[in-house]
Design a protein around this motif. Structure first.
Motif, short mmCIF file in Angstrom:
data_model
loop_
_atom_site.label_atom_id
_atom_site.label_comp_id
_atom_site.label_asym_id
_atom_site.label_seq_id
_atom_site.Cartn_x
_atom_site.Cartn_y
_atom_site.Cartn_z
N ALA A 95 -47.46 -22.91 -32.14
CA ALA A 95 -46.26 -23.45 -31.51
C ALA A 95 -46.47 -24.85 -30.93
O ALA A 95 -45.53 -25.44 -30.40
CB ALA A 95 -45.78 -22.51 -30.41
N ASP A 96 -47.65 -25.39 -31.05
CA ASP A 96 -47.94 -26.70 -30.44
C ASP A 96 -47.20 -27.84 -31.13
O ASP A 96 -46.92 -28.87 -30.52
CB ASP A 96 -49.43 -26.97 -30.39
CG ASP A 96 -50.14 -26.06 -29.40
OD1 ASP A 96 -49.46 -25.52 -28.50
OD2 ASP A 96 -51.36 -25.87 -29.52
N GLU A 97 -46.86 -27.68 -32.41
CA GLU A 97 -46.07 -28.71 -33.08
C GLU A 97 -44.67 -28.78 -32.46
O GLU A 97 -44.11 -29.86 -32.31
CB GLU A 97 -45.97 -28.44 -34.58
CG GLU A 97 -47.25 -28.72 -35.32
CD GLU A 97 -47.12 -28.50 -36.82
OE1 GLU A 97 -46.02 -28.13 -37.31
OE2 GLU A 97 -48.13 -28.69 -37.51
N ASP A 98 -44.11 -27.63 -32.09
CA ASP A 98 -42.80 -27.62 -31.43
C ASP A 98 -42.87 -28.33 -30.09
O ASP A 98 -41.96 -29.08 -29.73
CB ASP A 98 -42.31 -26.18 -31.24
CG ASP A 98 -42.03 -25.48 -32.56
OD1 ASP A 98 -41.74 -26.18 -33.55
OD2 ASP A 98 -42.10 -24.24 -32.59
N LEU A 99 -43.96 -28.10 -29.35
CA LEU A 99 -44.15 -28.79 -28.08
C LEU A 99 -44.25 -30.30 -28.29
O LEU A 99 -43.68 -31.08 -27.53
CB LEU A 99 -45.39 -28.28 -27.37
CG LEU A 99 -45.28 -26.90 -26.73
CD1 LEU A 99 -46.64 -26.43 -26.24
CD2 LEU A 99 -44.29 -26.93 -25.59
N LEU A 100 -44.99 -30.69 -29.30
CA LEU A 100 -45.12 -32.11 -29.62
C LEU A 100 -43.76 -32.71 -29.90
O LEU A 100 -43.42 -33.79 -29.41
CB LEU A 100 -46.05 -32.32 -30.81
CG LEU A 100 -46.16 -33.74 -31.34
CD1 LEU A 100 -46.78 -34.67 -30.30
CD2 LEU A 100 -46.96 -33.76 -32.63
N ASP A 101 -42.94 -32.00 -30.67
CA ASP A 101 -41.61 -32.48 -31.00
C ASP A 101 -40.75 -32.62 -29.74
O ASP A 101 -40.10 -33.65 -29.54
CB ASP A 101 -40.96 -31.53 -32.00
CG ASP A 101 -39.70 -32.10 -32.62
OD1 ASP A 101 -39.54 -33.35 -32.65
OD2 ASP A 101 -38.86 -31.31 -33.08
N ASP A 102 -40.78 -31.61 -28.88
CA ASP A 102 -40.00 -31.65 -27.64
C ASP A 102 -40.44 -32.82 -26.75
O ASP A 102 -39.61 -33.55 -26.22
CB ASP A 102 -40.14 -30.35 -26.86
CG ASP A 102 -39.50 -29.16 -27.56
OD1 ASP A 102 -38.70 -29.39 -28.51
OD2 ASP A 102 -39.82 -28.02 -27.19
N LEU A 103 -41.75 -32.98 -26.59
CA LEU A 103 -42.26 -34.06 -25.74
C LEU A 103 -41.96 -35.43 -26.34
O LEU A 103 -41.68 -36.39 -25.63
CB LEU A 103 -43.76 -33.90 -25.51
CG LEU A 103 -44.17 -32.69 -24.66
CD1 LEU A 103 -45.69 -32.52 -24.69
CD2 LEU A 103 -43.67 -32.84 -23.24
N GLY A 104 -42.03 -35.52 -27.66
CA GLY A 104 -41.72 -36.79 -28.33
C GLY A 104 -40.28 -37.19 -28.17
O GLY A 104 -39.96 -38.35 -27.93
N GLN A 105 -39.38 -36.22 -28.29
CA GLN A 105 -37.96 -36.52 -28.12
C GLN A 105 -37.64 -36.92 -26.68
O GLN A 105 -36.72 -37.69 -26.44
CB GLN A 105 -37.12 -35.33 -28.56
CG GLN A 105 -37.13 -35.14 -30.06
CD GLN A 105 -36.29 -33.97 -30.51
OE1 GLN A 105 -35.42 -33.50 -29.80
NE2 GLN A 105 -36.55 -33.50 -31.71
N ALA A 106 -38.42 -36.38 -25.74
CA ALA A 106 -38.23 -36.72 -24.33
C ALA A 106 -38.99 -37.99 -23.94
O ALA A 106 -38.94 -38.41 -22.78
CB ALA A 106 -38.69 -35.55 -23.46
N HIS A 107 -39.70 -38.60 -24.88
CA HIS A 107 -40.50 -39.80 -24.64
C HIS A 107 -41.53 -39.58 -23.52
O HIS A 107 -41.81 -40.47 -22.72
CB HIS A 107 -39.63 -41.02 -24.30
CG HIS A 107 -38.66 -41.37 -25.38
ND1 HIS A 107 -39.04 -42.03 -26.52
CD2 HIS A 107 -37.33 -41.14 -25.50
CE1 HIS A 107 -37.99 -42.19 -27.30
NE2 HIS A 107 -36.94 -41.66 -26.71
N HIS A 108 -42.11 -38.39 -23.50
CA HIS A 108 -43.12 -38.04 -22.48
C HIS A 108 -44.43 -38.73 -22.84
O HIS A 108 -44.83 -38.78 -24.01
CB HIS A 108 -43.30 -36.52 -22.45
CG HIS A 108 -43.99 -36.02 -21.23
ND1 HIS A 108 -45.33 -36.18 -21.02
CD2 HIS A 108 -43.50 -35.37 -20.15
CE1 HIS A 108 -45.66 -35.64 -19.87
NE2 HIS A 108 -44.56 -35.13 -19.32
N ASP A 109 -45.13 -39.25 -21.84
CA ASP A 109 -46.40 -39.94 -22.07
C ASP A 109 -47.46 -39.05 -22.70
O ASP A 109 -48.31 -39.52 -23.45
CB ASP A 109 -46.95 -40.51 -20.76
CG ASP A 109 -46.11 -41.66 -20.23
OD1 ASP A 109 -45.39 -42.29 -21.03
OD2 ASP A 109 -46.17 -41.92 -19.02
N ALA A 110 -47.41 -37.76 -22.43
CA ALA A 110 -48.41 -36.83 -22.97
C ALA A 110 -48.30 -36.67 -24.48
O ALA A 110 -49.25 -36.21 -25.12
CB ALA A 110 -48.26 -35.46 -22.30
#
Length: 167
Positions: free
Chosen positions: A37-52
């Protein structure tokens, strides 16, 4: 409050997200194996422009290229969304961020206005990651489509032949 309400109020990836963010802060993200599920987290964080997002992207890319964690098998690598996600992040990063002092026609992707444009360098790095990931994904897909040949005969090492005893 019943279990259904609790499940709906807490996103399923929130614990994992908190864990990854904590490990990034502690500098220990590499100690954890990526999960499905980490790819989904990456997608969510990327869309939110999160620094992580940058750290998780690099961590997943390294695991993908090493074939570790959830990317251990060629089937998982062939079906992965990671190359497309990384390329999408690169495209989002190249544009001027909302806080650019000169966003608009006079800004060439923030190369000058944003003091070298860290987001632009990240975008270029993401594009490089995406190219490498796409190439590796094609290799995994080919591997799944190419049948493995049966061994014809056991291989012998040179100089390791059994000698027959002389009568």
């Amino acid at each position: 409050m019943n279990d259904d309400t609790t499940a709906r109020s807490t996103p399923p990836n929130s614990e994992r997200r908190d864990q990854l963010l904590r490990l990034i802060g502690e500098g220990q993200l590499d100690d954890l194996a990526p999960g499905p599920a980490d790819e989904d987290l990456l997608d969510d964080l990327g869309q939110a422009h999160h620094d992580a997002c940058v750290y998780i992207e690099a961590w997943l890319t390294a695991a993908y290229l090493d074939g570790t964690g959830c990317y251990a098998g060629p089937t998982a690598r062939a079906a992965s969304r990671l190359p497309a996600l990384v390329l999408g992040h690169a495209d989002r990063r190249y544009a001027c961020p909302p806080n650019c002092p000169r966003a608009g026609a006079e800004c060439d992707g923030c190369a000058q206005a944003c003091e070298g444009g860290a987001h632009r360098r990240r975008a270029l790095l993401s594009r490089l990651f995406a190219r490498v990931l796409t190439s590796r994904q094609r290799d995994s897909q080919r591997l799944l489509l190419t049948p493995v040949a049966e061994p014809c005969a056991p291989l012998r090492r040179p100089g390791r032949h059994r000698r027959r005893p002389h009568p």
